[in-house]
Design an enzyme around this catalytic site. Sequence first.
Site: not given
Length: 365
Positions: A35, A261
């Site tokens: 899956k 950042y």
Amino acid sequence: MSRPTEILIDLEALKHNCRLAKSLSGRGNVVAVVKADAYGHGAADIALKIEPEVSMFAISCMEEAISLRKHGVSLPLLLLEGCFSEEEYALASCQNIQLVIHNNEQARLLSRQNLQHKVKVWLKVDSGMHRLGVLPEEVEAVFEQLLASDNVSEIVLMTHLASADSQSPEFTLEQLRRFEKVKSNLVNRHSARIEVSIANSAGLICWPDARSDWNRPGIMLYGLSPLDVSQECADKLQPVMTFRSEVIAVRNIQAGESVGYGNTWTASRSSQIATLAVGYGDGYPRTAKSGTPVLINGQRCPLVGRVSMDMICVDVTDIGMVEIGDSAELWGKSLKANEIAECSGSIGYELVTRMPKRTKRRFIG
Ligand SMILES: *Cc1c(COP(=O)(O)O)cnc(C)c1O
């Protein structure tokens, strides 16, 4: 030159893991769970490679099943959540697709079809996970309904374990006990042998009593342990996915300077920082903390500062010479995805499954 960020899929490792699942299954069958695009590994390629080794494949929905058929997969398929709409029953019947029946409504819809071929169904019992399945006291009625239907060829009794990976066995023991009771009631009443299916990877590895006619390993096929502790059998698994990139810049910074950042990491010494061409836009988790290991030229170095969309920075001060173009492994054979998951508040399952399209996949072996 193209972006060096890619995932390598080692099909020999896949085969090795598959054989391990098979040997644990003994005389039982392996239903390979593919899956979610085989947990991000590429469902069609994975399925075609192991088709000779397993008995069938399990997926989550009809779209995934049809895609496997289009790629030439011919083994029976199992829809783990059954059909989502009434049209899907006829499709399942023509395409050799078996169905989980997890509630009354699905049993009713199946019974009222006029199917060309009978389908094999997997009646799911809710033995305690309380996500899907028919409650133990209602199983008999649904079983009777399926037995009476012209559309049903065979019925497998199945359940799913909620904590087969847990260090404490009580809950799994209780689920196994409830399931066994449901099964023996049916066997007594119908005086027939009934095929059963219980184990996922953790069940197969840790719970001999959960090994049965049809075993449903997923994560272990991809070489990730379902356990968070070392275990003899789980330790034999070989990671199938290697996530790699390269160094695209190297610089020296002084103590007191920060990286990335938000300036969340500050150098406490004069440091050599390597920038890699990989970020959350490539599937590297943004939640990975400073200190998360990254392999540069095979040596562990700590991630520093925030993960950007396209880049991360790594402190390579302690490993000597590092140059542009040097190789970086984010996870794979020498650095387990489960370890990176732990550093980023996730699980290995999620990291490998949510790889984005941008990250190219290359199959080896
Ligand atoms: C996903 C799934 C599996 C496979 O689980 P793993 O932990 O990956 O081995 C087995 N059974 C069902 C019903 C599933 O949904």
